[in-house]
Design a protein around this motif. Structure first.
Motif, PDB file in Angstrom:
ATOM      1  N   GLN A  36       0.823  -1.207   0.000  1.00 55.48           N
ATOM      2  CA  GLN A  36       0.000   0.000   0.000  1.00 55.48           C
ATOM      3  C   GLN A  36       0.863   1.266   0.000  1.00 55.48           C
ATOM      4  O   GLN A  36       0.546   2.254  -0.669  1.00 55.48           O
ATOM      5  N   ASP A  71       2.088   1.573  -3.623  1.00 57.10           N
ATOM      6  CA  ASP A  71       1.041   1.870  -4.600  1.00 57.10           C
ATOM      7  C   ASP A  71       0.437   3.256  -4.385  1.00 57.10           C
ATOM      8  O   ASP A  71       0.180   3.992  -5.349  1.00 57.10           O
ATOM      9  N   ARG A  72       0.207   3.627  -3.132  1.00 60.47           N
ATOM     10  CA  ARG A  72      -0.460   4.897  -2.842  1.00 60.47           C
ATOM     11  C   ARG A  72       0.502   6.080  -2.782  1.00 60.47           C
ATOM     12  O   ARG A  72       0.140   7.200  -3.150  1.00 60.47           O
ATOM     13  N   ARG A 126       4.198   5.821  -3.447  1.00 62.58           N
ATOM     14  CA  ARG A 126       5.505   5.569  -4.057  1.00 62.58           C
ATOM     15  C   ARG A 126       6.618   5.534  -3.012  1.00 62.58           C
ATOM     16  O   ARG A 126       7.751   5.957  -3.235  1.00 62.58           O
ATOM     17  N   ASP A 170      -9.047   6.700  -1.661  1.00 63.48           N
ATOM     18  CA  ASP A 170      -8.727   7.443  -2.870  1.00 63.48           C
ATOM     19  C   ASP A 170      -9.782   7.094  -3.920  1.00 63.48           C
ATOM     20  O   ASP A 170      -9.555   6.264  -4.802  1.00 63.48           O
ATOM     21  N   ALA A 224     -10.870   8.473  -6.564  1.00 56.68           N
ATOM     22  CA  ALA A 224     -10.515   8.680  -7.966  1.00 56.68           C
ATOM     23  C   ALA A 224      -9.814   7.455  -8.547  1.00 56.68           C
ATOM     24  O   ALA A 224      -9.905   7.190  -9.751  1.00 56.68           O
ATOM     25  N   ARG A 225      -9.126   6.720  -7.703  1.00 53.87           N
ATOM     26  CA  ARG A 225      -8.443   5.506  -8.157  1.00 53.87           C
ATOM     27  C   ARG A 225      -9.195   4.246  -7.745  1.00 53.87           C
ATOM     28  O   ARG A 225      -8.686   3.141  -7.888  1.00 53.87           O
ATOM     29  N   GLY A 226     -10.395   4.417  -7.236  1.00 51.07           N
ATOM     30  CA  GLY A 226     -11.187   3.267  -6.840  1.00 51.07           C
ATOM     31  C   GLY A 226     -10.652   2.546  -5.615  1.00 51.07           C
ATOM     32  O   GLY A 226     -10.873   1.348  -5.447  1.00 51.07           O
ATOM     33  N   LYS A 227      -9.974   3.272  -4.742  1.00 48.81           N
ATOM     34  CA  LYS A 227      -9.362   2.652  -3.565  1.00 48.81           C
ATOM     35  C   LYS A 227     -10.081   3.088  -2.297  1.00 48.81           C
ATOM     36  O   LYS A 227     -10.294   4.279  -2.071  1.00 48.81           O
ATOM     37  N   GLU A 270      -9.662  -6.121  -1.320  1.00 47.84           N
ATOM     38  CA  GLU A 270     -10.574  -4.983  -1.184  1.00 47.84           C
ATOM     39  C   GLU A 270     -11.072  -4.832   0.249  1.00 47.84           C
ATOM     40  O   GLU A 270     -11.105  -3.744   0.800  1.00 47.84           O
TER      41      GLU A 270
END
Length: 420
Positions: free
Chosen positions: A48, A51-52, A54, A70, A72-75, A357
């Protein structure tokens, strides 16, 4: 006629002839987790961070990550933080330094080093709550001190670049297990979710297992094919682990462990750390997910170049086919089956939080372990049983690997030629 005096226990007066009430499932679970906190086999927090963020985490508040969604990124928000680890009664944690199985081996080696680094930086920021450890004794000391014993597990054999030298250096940096594959085969071992190419382990793969045994590094068989599992059990001198897998007899997913392998855990002394991933728990959920994937493929074939039509079709399908969700009860079903085939001494917990998820209903994040243990107590598991599942079995397995390494201390390292 003699009269019995009232008995006083913990400030409660019991009249003669009165019986102590049996503890509730919640009380049994609480007592077990107080004595033996959860030693979780697999958590993907390092993934995480990569990915979230860097791996730039200076501004990340690991004390509470519930505001990390997040959209916007479907998270959704992360599953793990210091608050929820405490609520979940986690006392020891294998942090997974997973990197994408699609990377080249050299890229994977670098990325894995970066993941070890980012997790060590997180641990260093919270020395009062988290402690980096590499041994069973170290884990026990950290837990006694009220800190979460933090160990590193490598997820995917691609991360050693087909090099025993790299394997040894990862061990020197603190990695204490290696999952031999991830979603794809490595050049030396077959994955459970790829087309077999090696019929299990290659000769080099066998040397990887032998070198891990010599080092005291646990061989993790989650993600590998049944033939790879069997090949490892044929040659390993130390206990093995499944860091996050279920029972295939309960859910037919290839990621789960078949009964023939579960039955071999007794002789090996290893452990199956029951996973919380919904698609691996509920067979109904797995079937629903497969049908959904098929419908998506059908719509994409029908409406090529028209993603809006595909989205509308999927929305209509979902409206007529409500999502099937896994529950804490499904998770307990896997533990029941592992106990039946392998025995109570070979069960642990490998939640897989932050690698999915959501967890099952009732244990959606890392705070949910008490709900699982309460369900097990409701099913008749004793406090001693629950303590074994929570952490005592994992402690024994790691000590077994360490003892085997001590017994081979005089053996030279296995070697393989450098490729460039």
């Amino acid at each position: 006629m003699l009269r019995r005096a009232p008995i006083i226990l913990a400030g409660i007066m019991l009249l003669p002839g009165a019986a102590l009430a049996a503890p509730s499932p919640e009380q049994v679970a609480q007592a077990a987790l107080s004595s033996a906190p959860v030693w979780d086999g697999h958590n993907d927090v390092p993934e995480q961070f990569r990915d979230r963020y860097r791996n730039v985490i200076a501004g990340v508040d690991f004390a509470d990550t519930r505001d990390t969604a997040d959209p916007a990124r479907g998270k959704g928000p992360m599953h793990t933080d210091l608050a929820r680890l405490a609520q979940g009664r986690v006392g020891a944690q294998f942090w997974s330094v997973y990197v994408d199985a699609g990377l080249s081996e050299q890229q994977a080696v670098q990325a894995t080093l970066e993941q070890i680094d980012v997790m060590k930086r997180v641990l260093a920021r919270h020395p009062d709550r988290l402690e980096f450890v590499t041994t069973a004794d170290g884990a026990a000391r950290a837990m006694r001190a009220g800190r979460i014993a933090s160990l590193i597990g490598m997820e995917g054999g691609h991360s050693i670049g087909s090099s025993l030298a790299v394997l040894r250096q990862m061990h020197a940096l603190g990695a204490r297990y290696l999952t031999l594959t991830h979603s794809r085969n490595t050049p030396w071992a077959d994955s459970s979710t790829d087309t077999p190419t090696h019929n299990g382990l290659t000769d080099f793969g066998r040397d990887v297992v032998r070198e891990m045994n010599r080092l005291g590094m646990l061989v993790d068989l989650s993600h590998v094919s049944e033939k790879t599992m069997s090949d490892v059990l044929d040659i390993t001198g130390a206990p093995v682990m499944f860091s996050h897998s279920g029972a295939r007899a309960v859910n037919g997913h290839a990621r789960n462990v078949p009964d023939a392998i579960l039955a071999r855990m007794k002789a090996n002394g290893g452990i199956v750390m029951a996973v919380g991933y919904p698609d691996f728990l509920s067979e109904k959920r797995r079937q629903w997910s497969a049908i959904l994937a098929g419908e998506e493929a059908r719509l994409k074939a029908l409406w090529r170049g028209d993603p809006a039509a595909v989205s509308a079709g999927l929305a209509a399908w979902r409206a007529n086919n409500p999502e099937v969700k896994a529950t804490v009860s499904d998770w307990a079903d896997h533990i029941d089956h592992i106990r039946k085939v392998a025995g109570i001494d070979h069960i642990g917990i490998g939640g897989d939080y932050d690698g999915m998820e959501t967890g099952p209903v009732g244990a959606e994040d890392a705070a949910g372990y008490p709900a699982l243990f309460t369900e097990l107590a409701r099913r008749g598991y004793s406090r001693a049983d629950l303590e074994k599942i929570a952490s005592r079995n994992m402690d024994r397995v790691l000590r077994g690997a360490e003892a085997y390494a001590v017994s081979r201390r005089g053996d030279p390292p296995f070697e393989n030629p450098a490729v460039f």
